[in-house]
Structure formats: structure tokens, C-alpha cells
Write a protein that holds these residues in place. Sequence first.
Motif, PDB file in Angstrom:
ATOM      1  N   UNK A 154      -5.162 -37.662 -10.435  1.00 53.00           N
ATOM      2  CA  UNK A 154      -3.763 -37.540 -10.029  1.00 53.00           C
ATOM      3  C   UNK A 154      -3.056 -36.477 -10.872  1.00 53.00           C
ATOM      4  N   UNK A 155      -3.366 -36.449 -12.150  1.00 50.65           N
ATOM      5  CA  UNK A 155      -2.791 -35.432 -13.030  1.00 50.65           C
ATOM      6  C   UNK A 155      -3.277 -34.041 -12.637  1.00 50.65           C
ATOM      7  N   UNK A 156      -4.535 -33.934 -12.246  1.00 46.48           N
ATOM      8  CA  UNK A 156      -5.082 -32.641 -11.800  1.00 46.48           C
ATOM      9  C   UNK A 156      -4.379 -32.167 -10.532  1.00 46.48           C
ATOM     10  N   UNK A 157      -4.092 -33.103  -9.627  1.00 43.24           N
ATOM     11  CA  UNK A 157      -3.378 -32.738  -8.405  1.00 43.24           C
ATOM     12  C   UNK A 157      -1.981 -32.230  -8.727  1.00 43.24           C
ATOM     13  N   UNK A 176       2.834 -39.990  -5.519  1.00 40.27           N
ATOM     14  CA  UNK A 176       2.841 -40.820  -6.725  1.00 40.27           C
ATOM     15  C   UNK A 176       3.717 -42.057  -6.535  1.00 40.27           C
ATOM     16  N   UNK A 177       4.808 -41.904  -5.823  1.00 35.61           N
ATOM     17  CA  UNK A 177       5.683 -43.054  -5.568  1.00 35.61           C
ATOM     18  C   UNK A 177       4.974 -44.076  -4.684  1.00 35.61           C
ATOM     19  N   UNK A 178       4.224 -43.571  -3.672  1.00 35.61           N
ATOM     20  CA  UNK A 178       3.520 -44.468  -2.755  1.00 35.61           C
ATOM     21  C   UNK A 178       2.379 -45.204  -3.453  1.00 35.61           C
ATOM     22  N   UNK A 179       1.878 -44.648  -4.563  1.00 35.04           N
ATOM     23  CA  UNK A 179       0.778 -45.278  -5.294  1.00 35.04           C
ATOM     24  C   UNK A 179       1.265 -46.296  -6.321  1.00 35.04           C
ATOM     25  N   UNK A 180       2.568 -46.449  -6.461  1.00 32.98           N
ATOM     26  CA  UNK A 180       3.086 -47.433  -7.412  1.00 32.98           C
ATOM     27  C   UNK A 180       2.591 -48.829  -7.027  1.00 32.98           C
ATOM     28  N   UNK A 208       5.796 -27.552   4.477  1.00 28.34           N
ATOM     29  CA  UNK A 208       5.264 -28.573   3.587  1.00 28.34           C
ATOM     30  C   UNK A 208       5.418 -28.065   2.160  1.00 28.34           C
ATOM     31  N   UNK A 209       6.103 -28.813   1.339  1.00 30.29           N
ATOM     32  CA  UNK A 209       6.311 -28.447  -0.050  1.00 30.29           C
ATOM     33  C   UNK A 209       5.384 -29.284  -0.920  1.00 30.29           C
ATOM     34  N   UNK A 210       4.472 -28.613  -1.604  1.00 36.13           N
ATOM     35  CA  UNK A 210       3.477 -29.326  -2.393  1.00 36.13           C
ATOM     36  C   UNK A 210       4.075 -30.218  -3.457  1.00 36.13           C
ATOM     37  N   UNK A 211       5.116 -29.745  -4.139  1.00 37.39           N
ATOM     38  CA  UNK A 211       5.739 -30.541  -5.195  1.00 37.39           C
ATOM     39  C   UNK A 211       6.369 -31.807  -4.622  1.00 37.39           C
ATOM     40  N   UNK A 212       7.070 -31.676  -3.497  1.00 38.54           N
ATOM     41  CA  UNK A 212       7.698 -32.846  -2.877  1.00 38.54           C
ATOM     42  C   UNK A 212       6.652 -33.833  -2.367  1.00 38.54           C
ATOM     43  N   UNK A 213       5.578 -33.300  -1.782  1.00 33.93           N
ATOM     44  CA  UNK A 213       4.530 -34.184  -1.273  1.00 33.93           C
ATOM     45  C   UNK A 213       3.855 -34.931  -2.423  1.00 33.93           C
ATOM     46  N   UNK A 214       3.649 -34.248  -3.556  1.00 32.56           N
ATOM     47  CA  UNK A 214       3.033 -34.920  -4.703  1.00 32.56           C
ATOM     48  C   UNK A 214       3.946 -36.032  -5.224  1.00 32.56           C
ATOM     49  N   UNK A 215       5.246 -35.766  -5.293  1.00 36.55           N
ATOM     50  CA  UNK A 215       6.191 -36.778  -5.757  1.00 36.55           C
ATOM     51  C   UNK A 215       6.160 -38.002  -4.846  1.00 36.55           C
ATOM     52  N   UNK A 219       0.650 -39.633   2.576  1.00 35.18           N
ATOM     53  CA  UNK A 219       1.064 -38.715   1.505  1.00 35.18           C
ATOM     54  C   UNK A 219      -0.128 -37.934   0.971  1.00 35.18           C
ATOM     55  N   UNK A 220      -1.275 -38.587   0.830  1.00 33.48           N
ATOM     56  CA  UNK A 220      -2.476 -37.894   0.349  1.00 33.48           C
ATOM     57  C   UNK A 220      -2.871 -36.782   1.317  1.00 33.48           C
TER      58      UNK A 220
END
Length: 557
Positions: free
Chosen positions: A307-310, A291-295, A281-288, A347-348
Motif C-alpha cells: 500500500x505504501x508502494x502504491x 485507503x479509506x475503503x480498506x479501513x 482519473x486522479x491517481x492521488x484521489x483514487x489512492x485516498x 477503488x483498487x
Amino acid sequence: MAGEEGVPVDLYIYDLTNGLASVLSPAILGRQIEGVWHTSVVVFEREYFYGGAGVTSCAPGSTQLGAPHQVMRLGTTFVPFPVFNEYIQGLATTTYTAGAYRLLEHNCNHFSDEVSQFACGARVPEHIVAQPQRDLPAPLRTALGSALAALVPDGDQVYANGVRHSRRDSPDYLTLNNQIEEARVVSQELEARRNTLAEKLARKERRKEKKRKKQREQNGGDLLEEEDENMAEAVEAVEALEAGIARAGPSSRDLEAEADERRLEEQRRRERDPPIVFRDIDGAQEFEAFTKALEGVELSADEKQSLDELQQYLVQGEGSWVLGDEFLTFIGRVLRDGGVSSEARVCALRCLAAAALRDDVSLLLHQDRRQHALLAFAHTVDKLPPTEQLALAVFMCNLFENTSSSEWLLYISEWESDGHTLSNIRVTTKVCVHCVLSEAPALRDAGTALLYNVATKERLGLGAALRVQLPKRARSKVFDEVCVELCMAALQLAAWAPPEEALWRALAALARLAAHSHDVPQLVALVGPDPAAFRGTSPRIDEQIDLIMKKVSGVSG
């Protein structure tokens, strides 16, 4: 320590007006109130309370308020002191910091209510918790806030991990703490001096090297004698500095205690059963992906901040301290809001699974003690889509990467959610059993990993001092009723003759559960299947069968 009979938990109730409220309230408020209440929780022979200065610990009854107006027995706790102490430290450094104090909605009585729920499942009386807003006019609220901000135990104070402790009551602790702090300061100063000296010596050496090179070019001579002299000066300076560090450093007692602690921790790491976690599990990829899923989802200013803190935590690698008090409120909204897509929830959860592999994730978990947003959602596992179930199970498996986060999954204190009386360990067990018995291979894989992690949380022979603090019929954090549930799930899975990996996890879990609970060997013998039927599958499965049958034969014999 929380032994077989447990440790009493008391609520100390103080009247901040020392009886004046009862006399003056009819004239001021038009009705009588008995007192203006401040509460604290007394457990493990310490008094814990919250005020404008943060969380404080002292000897019972040693604050400026004197003896309490009333002592109420809340119940008995079986939570081990190390776990309770970690919990208090977590509150002191997250939700109950000095700056977070609010007289109406986040005060001493809310702190007592939360701690008492954790310790023994009891609550502070509602009339005490609601009093500031119900009974106190604005001027009296201001005066009360000032009084609580100044409330301290008699004597000087010392801080450790965010909790203020009475110095007078712990002289040995204070002495040791001061010695360590003084040694740390001196060591830092000497280290700075060492670095400065090293830099000066390096500059001096570079200048002399240039000079030697120039002179060699002029007359071909060498400066061995000068080099020896310079080297002697440097060695002498470094030795003098190291001697100063040795004289000013920690005492031999401190060093021995630190070494013992390191050896014990290393022993636990070597001898424990390594947990099964999901590291792909890559944290950076999961965060990306998150954010896309929250559009298209409308987020408040606080939620955008969360979200910025995450992003700072998972992508930039900052510590969990960047996750503010509203972060889990944001995650809770994502998990329960029907207007948020299932993809966003997945994603979360995968972002949380990436966070679970970090050793500071426990600070995040401490924030969830009031809302129970994470495990209240986990309790609905049987109603979730398969993708959400899998992401949830992976997150819970990864929490076993670190001791403190795995302890959180197994807390026994009860809490309420949608009319259900739950606890962390009950929710963990429900998720485990549901996934183990799933027909989906990926979900069963995560479920058997979680089953193995829960059952092997403590290797027998380690943590004995901690286990004796538990209730009489529970030799591990996996209590008897939980052992039975997990045992039945493991037996049912074995009856389906799963692949070798899943079978090994199920039998390894049964072997540990059989050692934890007297009921498990009986169930193995009565319910079946007979573990011996799986002999020859693999050497490691044969090893687990031997352990199980040893317990079964002991019961039947």
C-alpha cells in the motif's frame, strides 16, 4: 521470426552431475535418480536460462555445460519476436532478477516453465520442476546453488535491459552497444565539463561586471575592448568544448539509426487510430479513496508495504520500480477476498486505471505472468456487481494508452484458472462483449470504447512486418474467432440503434474487423442489420459504412 508456420520451442535439459547422479545416488540417497536437472528454453535461435546471475541469453549449447543431456520439443510459438523479447526483458527486470533466485522455489526450471507457457502453452515436466525439494539433500542443494550461480556461457558477457547476452555470439551487437555506451559516458563527462565551464564563465562575468560598474562610477569610461576580449575567450572555450563533443560523440551510423527509429515511431503515432481512454482519473484521489475503503481490513506487513508502494507510485510520482514483487499478490487478495468490500475492489481497480495511463505500467503487468491475478478476476466479469464491472472496463480501456500494455491484453498464450483454459485475449474479449451488450449506459460506453480499441489496435498499412509473423489465417493480433465474437457484439449493438457515439464505435470496429477477417464481411451480410440503414446519421458514420460495404460487396461478388 514467428512466420506462418511458427517457430519451434525446445527445452534443453542438462545433467549438472554429468552422469554421476545415476551412479552415486543409490549410495547417497538410497534410491537412484537419473540426473540433477538444469533446463533452458531455446527459441528464435537463442537459449534463455535463469541462474544466480539472472536471466541469460546465448547461442544454443554454448554454456559451460556443453551439449544438453536431452532436447525436448515443447511446441511451436506464433508470438512475434519483439513481443517475446519484451516479455523476457520484463522477467529479467522484475520477477527473475539475480537477487530473486531461490534454489527450491524460484530456479532455472521455474523460469523455463513460465517461458514455455508463454511461448507455446507447454510445461516443463513436473519431475524436473519438483526435483530440488524432492531428491536433493541439503548439502547437495548448496553445491547445486553454487554451480548454477557460476553458470555462464563461454566467452564474455554484455547486459541489455536486464538480460545477459553472450558477447561472442553477437559481435555486431556488442560493438554497437559498446560504442553507444562509450559515447554516452564521454558525452556525460563532456556535459559535466560544459556545465563547470559555464558556471566558471558566469562567475567570472559577474566579477567583471562588478568591476566595470565600479570603474564607470569612478571615471565614466567603458571597457569595450576588455569585454570583447573576454567574450572571445568564452566563445573560443565553448567552441573547443563542442568540437570535443562532436569528435567523441556517437558515429554517424548510430545517429542515423536513432533518427530512423524516431521517425518510424513518430509515423506510427501520427497514423494510428488514437485509443479511447478515460483520463478523468486522479491517481492521488483514487489512492485516498482506496485507503479509506480498506479501513477495518487487517493487512499483513507485506500488504502495508504494498500500500505504501502504491502511494509512492500514484501520489509521489515515483516509477513503477517502487512496486515490489508482492504488490500484485496484495491486489489479488483485495480482488478475491470476500471479506474485502466491493467499494475497496472498485477503488483498487480505479487505482490501476490511473496507473494504466503511465508509460511504465508494463513493468507492473510483467509481474502478473505467474498468478494472472488481474485477468483471472476479469474473467469473472459477468458475476461482478455493476460498479466493479465498470471499474474493470475502464482499467482495460486505459491500458491501450501505451503500446506495451495493450499488447499484454492481447497475448495469446494459454494459462489455467479454476479449471478454465484462458488467455489474455480471450479474457479481454469476454469483458468487451459483456460490457457492449450491457443495458447500463455507463458500462456500454466503456464496453464500446474497449471494442473500438481492440479492433483498431493496428491500423492497416502499419505493422505489416509484425503481422506476417502471425499464423496464416490471422492478419492481426485479433484472431479469427475473436473477430467473430466482437463482430456479433457490434452487430447486436447496432441493431438496438444506439446513440451516435456508440454506433460510430461499433461501425468503426466492424470496419477494422472486416479488414482483419474474411468471416466478418460474411456475417455482416448474413446476420445484419444492413449498415447502409444507418446512412445519414453523421458524416463519420457514413465513412465507416463505406469501408464495411466495400468488404461486404467484395465477398458477395
